[in-house]
Design a protein around this motif. Structure first.
Motif, PDB file in Angstrom:
ATOM      1  N   LYS A 262      -7.223 -29.291  -8.038  1.00  0.00           N
ATOM      2  CA  LYS A 262      -7.024 -29.236  -6.689  1.00  0.00           C
ATOM      3  C   LYS A 262      -6.842 -30.803  -6.262  1.00  0.00           C
ATOM      4  O   LYS A 262      -7.555 -31.501  -6.707  1.00  0.00           O
ATOM      5  N   ASP A 267     -10.196 -32.940   3.167  1.00  0.00           N
ATOM      6  CA  ASP A 267     -10.669 -31.909   3.595  1.00  0.00           C
ATOM      7  C   ASP A 267     -11.600 -31.732   4.928  1.00  0.00           C
ATOM      8  O   ASP A 267     -12.867 -31.909   4.740  1.00  0.00           O
ATOM      9  N   ASP A 285     -11.900 -34.542  -2.333  1.00  0.00           N
ATOM     10  CA  ASP A 285     -11.434 -33.049  -2.749  1.00  0.00           C
ATOM     11  C   ASP A 285     -10.648 -33.146  -3.601  1.00  0.00           C
ATOM     12  O   ASP A 285      -9.913 -31.846  -3.672  1.00  0.00           O
ATOM     13  N   GLU A 346      -9.546 -23.499   1.938  1.00  0.00           N
ATOM     14  CA  GLU A 346      -8.177 -23.983   1.603  1.00  0.00           C
ATOM     15  C   GLU A 346      -7.628 -24.236   0.320  1.00  0.00           C
ATOM     16  O   GLU A 346      -6.705 -23.851  -0.332  1.00  0.00           O
ATOM     17  N   THR A 371     -13.139 -28.896  -7.029  1.00  0.00           N
ATOM     18  CA  THR A 371     -14.056 -28.874  -6.187  1.00  0.00           C
ATOM     19  C   THR A 371     -14.109 -27.823  -5.060  1.00  0.00           C
ATOM     20  O   THR A 371     -13.763 -28.014  -3.949  1.00  0.00           O
TER      21      THR A 371
HETATM   22 ZN    ZN Z   1     -11.763 -28.150  -0.017  1.00  0.00          ZN
END
Ligand code: ZN
Ligand code: BES
Ligand code: MN
Length: 495
Positions: A262, A267, A285, A346, A371
């Motif tokens: 990711k 975020d 993130d 997301e 995460t």
């Molecule tokens: Zn996130």
């Protein structure tokens, strides 16, 4: 700082400090300690007799030799009881020892290694040393330069042992370097590590170490129909980048292992804005993405015999007049329609497009690391990551890697109830199932978009930041997951 190995007897070692790693128990049974103690006139015996040191894990003692030995100080580092001895004891003891004032003030450090101490332990010591000393001061205008350690030399009286130690030391340095890179990227602020800046760092590393690196810009991401990913990215003025890394160390025809990380460089939650408290932590993130980049770099440096692909969807999740809204419906690359319930969920949106893109490489297995859910913290606290997946063999491999790296993972199930819970009334899926089992419904969402291959999902949201400081994990961004992934790749067996 350089890590070296050399053949020497105790009497000939003349470093500023000499370190001995000691298991718990009677110093009289340790041949080396006895020999040194003779020269030091019984000081070691006195230290044990007064209970200042007993060899407990992370216990240390510093003894100045004051001319009675060729080395300036003797440092004892405790490993704990012999029956519980494993590489992580050395990793911890080394992390503790590396941060001692006496060690920081030693320009040359010797570590005496008896013949039954394996190269695996030397590797763990180097990792512990590098990670214990890790400190990010790039953003400080005044750097604290009190570390003067220039060389760390492992000594053994046996030449063949020295050659074996050299290998362990080399891989410890490479792993320590990868873990440090992960921590640094993780800790870097969002304004200094945007998707584009992440890519340019990756490109520099690719050039330096010689692996493949390319990045899709918005136009190409659109051409790939990654519209779930683009939905997340469109709230920010910073354009997304889809990073594709490739290391080919295996046979030309061997199917690759695909790693997906990711890569949300910040975020905020988007329109479903997060509360302000501790929102700054969401700069990391992208730790999953950092792990994937560091893993491809490290696989290259170690010359692993696997083909490995790294995919990192990079984007910022911000609210704006152009951002995704709750209620919106978007279509993923796989063709699934998704009702947006919460724009703060997301990660799964960018990951499902990366998971679908993985099909392009005909993978033998796919592992995503991210995460993903704050809920991971409610399940394991700060002491482990969550593991989910569809293949027992792959999960067993990950459990073994977890054991070897001392980075804990624990498996959670994905049941039909949780799979049904993320079905939308109006679209195929909804991106949030709310509070019940958030970590599992997130995984079920990913699972709905995978291909026909073994898949594992590792949620590291619970272990991304260390609150207090551990022997080789200073307070702050941990890089947790990197060493786990490297153990997995280094001992890979087909799932
Ligand atoms: Zn996130
Ligand atoms: N990046 C967060 C998860 C997170 C939270 C990581 C805290 C590290 C520390 C993720 O994007 C997120 O916001 N998840 C939500 C999902 C929810 C809206 C369904 C969460 O876990 O609260
Ligand atoms: Mn979020």
């Amino acid at each position: 700082m350089r890590f070296l190995a050399g053949k020497a007897d105790i009497q000939n070692i003349n470093d500023s400090s000499l370190v001995l790693f000691c298991v718990e128990g009677n110093p009289g049974r340790n041949r080396v300690l006895k020999e040194i103690d003779r020269n030091l006139g019984g000081t070691i015996r006195a230290v044990y007799d007064s209970n200042e040191f007993a060899g407990q894990l992370n216990q240390t003692v510093v003894i100045h030799t004051s001319g009675r030995a060729a080395f300036g100080r003797l440092i004892l580092a405790g490993l704990g009881p012999k029956k519980a001895l494993k590489p992580d004891c050395y990793r911890q003891a080394a992390g503790t020892m590396a941060r001692l004032g006496a060690v920081r003030r030693s320009s040359s450090l010797g570590i005496y290694f008896g013949e039954n101490e394996s190269a695996e332990y030397a590797k763990a010591i180097v990792e512990g040393f590098i990670l214990g000393r890790y400190c990010l001061d790039d953003y400080k205008s005044e750097k604290k330069h009190d570390d003067i350690t220039d060389t760390v030399t492992f000594y053994s009286p046996n030449k063949a042992h020295v050659v074996r130690l050299e290998k362990g030391i080399k891989s410890g340095e490479i792993i320590g370097g990868g873990a440090s890179l992960t921590r640094t990227l993780s800790a870097m602020p969002g304004n200094d590590l945007t998707p584009r800046k992440f890519v340019s760092r990756a490109q520099k590393l690719a050039q330096k170490y010689n692996f493949q690196c390319k990045a899709l810009d918005e136009k190409h991401i659109r051409a790939e129909r990654m519209n779930a990913y683009l939905g997340v990215a469109r709230g920010s003025a910073e354009p997304p980048r889809f990073l594709i890394l490739e290391y080919r160390g295996g046979r030309a025809k061997a199917k690759p292992i695909v790693l997906i990380g990711k890569g949300i460089t910040f975020d905020s939650g988007g329109i479903s804005l997060k509360p302000g408290l501790d929102m700054q932590e969401m700069k990391s993130d992208m730790t999953g993405g950092a792990i994937v980049l560091a893993a491809i770099m490290t696989a290259t440096r170690l010359g692993l015999k696997q083909n490995i692909i790294g995919l990192v969807p990079l984007a910022e999740n911000l609210p704006s007049g152009n951002a995704l809204k709750p209620g919106d419906i978007i279509t993923s690359r796989k063709g699934k329609t998704i009702e947006i319930i919460n724009t703060d969920a997301e990660g799964r949106l960018i990951l499902i497009d990366a998971l679908d893109y993985a099909n392009e490489f005909n993978p033998q297995a796919v592992i995503d690391i991210c995460t993903l859910t704050g809920g991971a913290m409610y399940i394991l606290g700060y002491w482990g990551a969550l593991l989910m997946g569809n293949n027992d063999r792959l999960k067993d491999l990950i459990r073994s890697a977890s054991e070897a790296s001392a980075e804990n993972v624990w498996e959670l199930p994905i049941w039909d109830g949780q799979r049904k819970w993320i079905k939308s009334d109006i679209a195929d899926l909804k991106n949030s199932g709310g509070k019940p089992a958030t970590s599992i419904t997130a995984a079920a969402f990913l699972e709905a978009c995978i291909g026909d291959w073994p898949w594992a999902h590792i949620d590291i949201a619970s272990v991304d930041i260390e609150k207090y400081g551990q022997p080789y994990v200073p307070k702050g961004h941990t890089g947790f997951g990197f060493r786990l992934i490297m153990e997995l790749l280094s001992n890979w067996k087909k799932a």
